[in-house]
Design a protein around this motif. Sequence first.
Motif, PDB file in Angstrom:
ATOM      1  N   GLN A  89      -1.800   3.456  -4.467  1.00  0.00           N
ATOM      2  CA  GLN A  89      -1.405   2.316  -3.864  1.00  0.00           C
ATOM      3  C   GLN A  89       0.078   2.215  -4.318  1.00  0.00           C
ATOM      4  O   GLN A  89       0.769   1.371  -4.089  1.00  0.00           O
ATOM      5  CB  GLN A  89      -2.349   1.179  -4.512  1.00  0.00           C
ATOM      6  N   PRO A 105      -1.822  -1.037  -9.934  1.00  0.00           N
ATOM      7  CA  PRO A 105      -0.778  -1.557  -9.120  1.00  0.00           C
ATOM      8  C   PRO A 105       0.300  -2.236 -10.080  1.00  0.00           C
ATOM      9  O   PRO A 105       1.346  -2.476  -9.902  1.00  0.00           O
ATOM     10  CB  PRO A 105      -1.197  -2.360  -8.253  1.00  0.00           C
ATOM     11  N   GLN A 109       0.754  -1.219  -0.077  1.00  0.00           N
ATOM     12  CA  GLN A 109      -0.048   0.159  -0.155  1.00  0.00           C
ATOM     13  C   GLN A 109       0.879   1.145   0.070  1.00  0.00           C
ATOM     14  O   GLN A 109       1.887   1.131   0.400  1.00  0.00           O
ATOM     15  CB  GLN A 109      -0.866  -0.044   1.190  1.00  0.00           C
TER      16      GLN A 109
END
Lengths: 112, 110
Positions: free
Chosen positions: B102, B8, A41
């Motif tokens: 993220q 991501p 994260q």
Amino acid sequence: GAGVSQTPSNKVTEKGKYVELRCDPISGHTALYWYRQSLGQGPEFLIYFQGTGAADDSGLPNDRFFAVRPEGSVSTLKIQRTERGDSAVYLCASSTSTGGQYFGPGTRLTVT
Amino acid sequence: RKEVEQDPGPFNVPEGATVAFNCTYSNSASQSFFWYRQDCRKEPKLLMSVYSSGNEDGRFTAQLNRASQYISLLIRDSKLSDSATYLCVVNGGNTGKLIFGQGTTLQVKP
């Protein structure tokens, strides 16, 4: 010049214990920020100091978390009654009033 | 919905390739925008600020589209040393707190 420093670099503690994490900002930086980062994260904001006062503590997850900056320089993040979910990397950043934020190397906290 | 959203990845590209990362943000009142780079087990480091007019720093170009609330980063002529996670970051209010995406992982291969 010296960057932001954080101690300890690693901290392993047992569930229920109290921990203190220290941040030493870049000299002359008036603003200081704490973030925490879990695996995979991005960092998550916790609290911001302008000088000695906490200007924004909206990111602190609950009242087990507390931070101080008594002389407007070094800051300590305090976590009471640690839980396994508190395990993360705790990052500190500092900046001038108008500049970008520079991060320290972080403290990796593991609660067993 | 997250305040800052990024794919991501990972993005796996050969050396010399051009690669683009995008992110979107939800707070239309945001005023400052950045790309940070983070190497494995290291702290985030400011790569560049992002302006509405677009800005370039060597092989890196950043763009901001306020109407679409969209930020991009273009890396030309990728190097092995560009392998890292790239974090899209938005100022989260007048206190200066940063809201991070993220992160997008880039792996440049020989």
